[in-house]
Design an enzyme around this catalytic site. Sequence first.
Site, PDB file in Angstrom:
ATOM      1  N   ALA A  62     139.321  68.583  72.751  1.00 37.70           N
ATOM      2  CA  ALA A  62     138.946  69.508  71.670  1.00 37.70           C
ATOM      3  C   ALA A  62     139.981  70.593  71.423  1.00 37.70           C
ATOM      4  O   ALA A  62     139.729  71.508  70.651  1.00 37.70           O
ATOM      5  CB  ALA A  62     137.592  70.147  71.997  1.00 37.70           C
ATOM      6  N   ASN A  63     141.143  70.496  72.051  1.00 38.18           N
ATOM      7  CA  ASN A  63     142.137  71.554  71.888  1.00 38.18           C
ATOM      8  C   ASN A  63     143.002  71.381  70.649  1.00 38.18           C
ATOM      9  O   ASN A  63     143.753  72.288  70.279  1.00 38.18           O
ATOM     10  CB  ASN A  63     143.040  71.627  73.124  1.00 38.18           C
ATOM     11  N   THR A  64     142.901  70.220  69.977  1.00 37.92           N
ATOM     12  CA  THR A  64     143.744  69.983  68.814  1.00 37.92           C
ATOM     13  C   THR A  64     143.097  68.963  67.885  1.00 37.92           C
ATOM     14  O   THR A  64     142.118  68.310  68.250  1.00 37.92           O
ATOM     15  CB  THR A  64     145.142  69.489  69.253  1.00 37.92           C
ATOM     16  N   GLY A  65     143.656  68.838  66.681  1.00 39.39           N
ATOM     17  CA  GLY A  65     143.254  67.779  65.772  1.00 39.39           C
ATOM     18  C   GLY A  65     141.779  67.771  65.416  1.00 39.39           C
ATOM     19  O   GLY A  65     141.142  68.810  65.259  1.00 39.39           O
ATOM     20  N   ILE A  66     141.230  66.553  65.290  1.00 37.19           N
ATOM     21  CA  ILE A  66     139.834  66.428  64.855  1.00 37.19           C
ATOM     22  C   ILE A  66     138.865  66.931  65.913  1.00 37.19           C
ATOM     23  O   ILE A  66     137.752  67.342  65.594  1.00 37.19           O
ATOM     24  CB  ILE A  66     139.495  64.984  64.434  1.00 37.19           C
ATOM     25  N   SER A  95     138.539  53.464  65.898  1.00 34.91           N
ATOM     26  CA  SER A  95     139.554  53.408  64.861  1.00 34.91           C
ATOM     27  C   SER A  95     139.461  52.099  64.093  1.00 34.91           C
ATOM     28  O   SER A  95     138.944  51.092  64.603  1.00 34.91           O
ATOM     29  CB  SER A  95     140.960  53.515  65.485  1.00 34.91           C
ATOM     30  N   TYR A  98     146.802  49.680  72.194  1.00 31.78           N
ATOM     31  CA  TYR A  98     145.994  50.683  71.505  1.00 31.78           C
ATOM     32  C   TYR A  98     144.824  50.016  70.787  1.00 31.78           C
ATOM     33  O   TYR A  98     143.679  50.471  70.886  1.00 31.78           O
ATOM     34  CB  TYR A  98     146.851  51.457  70.506  1.00 31.78           C
TER      35      TYR A  98
END
Length: 320
Positions: A50-54, A178, A203
């Site tokens: 939760a520190n970046t992006g979505i 994804s 991935y």
Amino acid sequence: MMVLVIVVAGLGVVALLMVLFAPHIRKYAAGTACMSMARLDGKTVLITGANTGIGKETALDLAIRGARVIMACRDVEKGEEAAASIRRIYCDANVEVRELDLADTGSIRAFAQRFLREVNHLHILVNNAGVMMCPYMKTNDGFEMQLGVNHLGHFLLTYLLIGLLKRSAPARVVVVSSLAHNFGWIRFHDLLSQGSYNSGLAYCQSKLANILFTRELARRLKGSSVTVNSVHPGSVRSELVRHSTLMSLMFSLFSLFLKSPRDGAQTSIYCAVAEELTSITGKHFSDCTPAFVAPQGRNEETARKLWDASCELLGIVWDD
């Protein structure tokens, strides 16, 4: 010479059109926003990465809705910076940062032990953190990094917290997958890519594993009032492509057609809060609507086999 002039002129026209239609392109690329006005007062939310992006945008939105949001981050310093940023936007945000390294089962277990001691309820778990197309690396436990973090790490975390989720029901699990799952196959003969490794295929396999985990967990949780759904956030401008020079270049060239992190978080938010999803489980969503799942992601035998293989790799028994 004439050909060069024509090419340059053509590129100029394209550039001009993109500038003129940029607002419309951005609006289209943003996709559908979560329209739910649901409040989360008194609810506890856990978001990985939760520190970046979505992940950060999801944390901000759910904090504004009144939830206590626990941001589980590998880098605590960056996590605290993100939490401070959220508080600057919404001064009443109840957000806190805790260390969690999904590439280390010891860290996952330590996190869960402390969490269970100190947190009485868990209403929403967002399995958001991920790595993408990194060079061949192993987790602390010897797992291929992408499968290890994107699937096995979240598998273990959910296993350790499932009892609390059940006791807090109604509760929800949101798994960020994804569109790449369409191109994935579960390579049971070489699940950890020890025989051969392709970063893109690894991935895709990990994102397919997210889909299969969601469906099998939903089946096992039937009747428990804990729902689990997966999401495709869309193509988002984020740090996720940092390991791929080609992807980074493509994302830079076509940034106008990509979602912002806020746009990309909308489907995660939707699956976490939308009232109409109260009893919906085992589904896949994109742009806040049900989305297509590839045939290999709907195979129940593959889902059960992956579940058993995951338990064996992690040394756990998860019967319920």
